[in-house]
Design a protein around this motif. Structure first.
Motif, PDB file in Angstrom:
ATOM      1  N   UNK A  92       8.469  -4.355   3.476  1.00  0.00           N
ATOM      2  CA  UNK A  92       7.431  -3.454   2.976  1.00  0.00           C
ATOM      3  C   UNK A  92       7.617  -3.274   1.476  1.00  0.00           C
ATOM      4  N   UNK A  93       6.502  -3.154   0.766  1.00  0.00           N
ATOM      5  CA  UNK A  93       6.537  -3.004  -0.686  1.00  0.00           C
ATOM      6  C   UNK A  93       5.943  -1.645  -1.050  1.00  0.00           C
ATOM      7  N   UNK A  94       6.683  -0.826  -1.799  1.00  0.00           N
ATOM      8  CA  UNK A  94       6.170   0.492  -2.188  1.00  0.00           C
ATOM      9  C   UNK A  94       5.319   0.415  -3.444  1.00  0.00           C
ATOM     10  N   UNK A  95       4.205   1.120  -3.424  1.00  0.00           N
ATOM     11  CA  UNK A  95       3.357   1.281  -4.602  1.00  0.00           C
ATOM     12  C   UNK A  95       2.752   2.674  -4.564  1.00  0.00           C
ATOM     13  N   UNK A  96       2.289   3.137  -5.711  1.00  0.00           N
ATOM     14  CA  UNK A  96       1.557   4.396  -5.770  1.00  0.00           C
ATOM     15  C   UNK A  96       0.077   4.056  -5.847  1.00  0.00           C
ATOM     16  N   UNK A  97      -0.729   4.675  -4.975  1.00  0.00           N
ATOM     17  CA  UNK A  97      -2.161   4.404  -4.888  1.00  0.00           C
ATOM     18  C   UNK A  97      -2.959   5.685  -5.097  1.00  0.00           C
ATOM     19  N   UNK A  98      -4.119   5.543  -5.680  1.00  0.00           N
ATOM     20  CA  UNK A  98      -5.058   6.657  -5.731  1.00  0.00           C
ATOM     21  C   UNK A  98      -5.598   6.892  -4.321  1.00  0.00           C
ATOM     22  N   UNK A  99      -6.066   8.102  -4.003  1.00  0.00           N
ATOM     23  CA  UNK A  99      -6.538   8.389  -2.635  1.00  0.00           C
ATOM     24  C   UNK A  99      -7.553   7.379  -2.094  1.00  0.00           C
ATOM     25  N   UNK A 100      -8.513   6.955  -2.901  1.00  0.00           N
ATOM     26  CA  UNK A 100      -9.495   5.977  -2.433  1.00  0.00           C
ATOM     27  C   UNK A 100      -8.860   4.639  -2.094  1.00  0.00           C
ATOM     28  N   UNK A 101      -7.893   4.213  -2.896  1.00  0.00           N
ATOM     29  CA  UNK A 101      -7.167   2.971  -2.634  1.00  0.00           C
ATOM     30  C   UNK A 101      -6.311   3.089  -1.382  1.00  0.00           C
ATOM     31  N   UNK A 102      -5.728   4.274  -1.179  1.00  0.00           N
ATOM     32  CA  UNK A 102      -4.915   4.525   0.014  1.00  0.00           C
ATOM     33  C   UNK A 102      -5.770   4.352   1.271  1.00  0.00           C
ATOM     34  N   UNK A 103      -6.978   4.927   1.259  1.00  0.00           N
ATOM     35  CA  UNK A 103      -7.893   4.817   2.399  1.00  0.00           C
ATOM     36  C   UNK A 103      -8.302   3.361   2.600  1.00  0.00           C
ATOM     37  N   UNK A 104      -8.630   2.661   1.516  1.00  0.00           N
ATOM     38  CA  UNK A 104      -8.990   1.234   1.616  1.00  0.00           C
ATOM     39  C   UNK A 104      -7.849   0.422   2.236  1.00  0.00           C
ATOM     40  N   UNK A 105      -6.616   0.685   1.803  1.00  0.00           N
ATOM     41  CA  UNK A 105      -5.457  -0.030   2.341  1.00  0.00           C
ATOM     42  C   UNK A 105      -5.276   0.262   3.827  1.00  0.00           C
ATOM     43  N   UNK A 106      -5.507   1.503   4.215  1.00  0.00           N
ATOM     44  CA  UNK A 106      -5.397   1.878   5.624  1.00  0.00           C
ATOM     45  C   UNK A 106      -6.467   1.153   6.444  1.00  0.00           C
ATOM     46  N   UNK A 107      -7.708   1.162   5.974  1.00  0.00           N
ATOM     47  CA  UNK A 107      -8.804   0.520   6.701  1.00  0.00           C
ATOM     48  C   UNK A 107      -8.629  -0.997   6.774  1.00  0.00           C
ATOM     49  N   UNK A 108      -8.007  -1.567   5.746  1.00  0.00           N
ATOM     50  CA  UNK A 108      -7.822  -3.017   5.695  1.00  0.00           C
ATOM     51  C   UNK A 108      -6.604  -3.489   6.483  1.00  0.00           C
ATOM     52  N   UNK A 109      -5.759  -2.560   6.923  1.00  0.00           N
ATOM     53  CA  UNK A 109      -4.598  -2.924   7.728  1.00  0.00           C
ATOM     54  C   UNK A 109      -3.374  -3.351   6.941  1.00  0.00           C
ATOM     55  N   UNK A 110      -3.382  -3.158   5.621  1.00  0.00           N
ATOM     56  CA  UNK A 110      -2.227  -3.530   4.810  1.00  0.00           C
ATOM     57  C   UNK A 110      -1.230  -2.374   4.688  1.00  0.00           C
ATOM     58  N   UNK A 111      -1.694  -1.161   4.931  1.00  0.00           N
ATOM     59  CA  UNK A 111      -0.858   0.039   4.825  1.00  0.00           C
ATOM     60  C   UNK A 111       0.061   0.159   6.034  1.00  0.00           C
ATOM     61  N   UNK A 112       1.345   0.348   5.771  1.00  0.00           N
ATOM     62  CA  UNK A 112       2.303   0.620   6.852  1.00  0.00           C
ATOM     63  C   UNK A 112       2.293   2.114   7.139  1.00  0.00           C
ATOM     64  N   UNK A 113       2.529   2.906   6.075  1.00  0.00           N
ATOM     65  CA  UNK A 113       2.547   4.371   6.173  1.00  0.00           C
ATOM     66  C   UNK A 113       2.781   4.934   4.790  1.00  0.00           C
ATOM     67  N   UNK A 114       2.564   6.248   4.648  1.00  0.00           N
ATOM     68  CA  UNK A 114       2.982   6.861   3.381  1.00  0.00           C
ATOM     69  C   UNK A 114       4.499   6.746   3.252  1.00  0.00           C
ATOM     70  N   UNK A 115       4.975   6.538   2.054  1.00  0.00           N
ATOM     71  CA  UNK A 115       6.415   6.455   1.823  1.00  0.00           C
ATOM     72  C   UNK A 115       6.963   7.858   1.584  1.00  0.00           C
ATOM     73  N   UNK A 116       8.264   8.000   1.813  1.00  0.00           N
ATOM     74  CA  UNK A 116       8.927   9.276   1.598  1.00  0.00           C
ATOM     75  C   UNK A 116      10.049   9.097   0.593  1.00  0.00           C
ATOM     76  N   UNK A 117      10.323  10.146  -0.161  1.00  0.00           N
ATOM     77  CA  UNK A 117      11.427  10.109  -1.108  1.00  0.00           C
ATOM     78  C   UNK A 117      12.701   9.744  -0.362  1.00  0.00           C
ATOM     79  N   UNK A 118      13.437   8.786  -0.881  1.00  0.00           N
ATOM     80  CA  UNK A 118      14.689   8.379  -0.255  1.00  0.00           C
ATOM     81  C   UNK A 118      14.552   7.259   0.756  1.00  0.00           C
TER      82      UNK A 118
END
Length: 128
Positions: A92-118
């Motif tokens: 998995x590769x961490x990146x910071x996304x704007x909310x609209x990009x986060x939703x697009x990534x989720x709908x496209x199936x590339x999003x694993x989950x939100x990342x957590x500190x640590x």
């Protein structure tokens, strides 16, 4: 260099709200490699740059800011360190996304989950 990298969220103060996300590495690579605009960074040669990390041991990574849509991915910053991460074989590769990009990534199936500190990045054993 240690193969374990801990995510360190160095938030910069800007006008945007960024969501830290974990993306599927293989899918990200495929999307990126097919994106003409992002093709300028196809390979990272050499060691990572120390300023990509928050610590001397190079174990706390600063995250890239990216924009994702079904048309492709682009970066506000961090495209070189993201390419380096892809080459290291992380699952998995961490990146910071704007909310609209986060939703697009989720709908496209590339999003694993939100990342957590640590969170610790794990190598993909199939590619090692």
């Amino acid at each position: 260099m240690s193969s374990n990298i801990t995510l360190s969220f160095e938030m910069e103060s800007d006008r945007h709200i960024w969501i830290v996300a974990l993306l599927k590495a293989e899918r990200l690579k495929a999307v990126w490699d097919n994106d003409d605009l992002a093709a300028e960074v196809q390979f990272w040669k050499g060691d990572p740059i120390k300023t990509w990390f928050r610590d001397e041991a190079l174990s706390e990574l600063k995250l890239a800011k990216a924009y994702y849509s079904q048309r492709g991915i682009s970066f506000a910053n961090g495209r070189h360190r993201t390419r380096w991460l892809l080459q290291q074989g992380y699952e998995h590769i961490p990146v910071m996304l704007l909310p609209g990009s986060f939703v697009e990534a989720m709908l496209d199936g590339i999003l694993v989950r939100p990342a957590m500190f640590g969170d610790v990045l794990i190598h993909n054993t199939a590619s090692s």
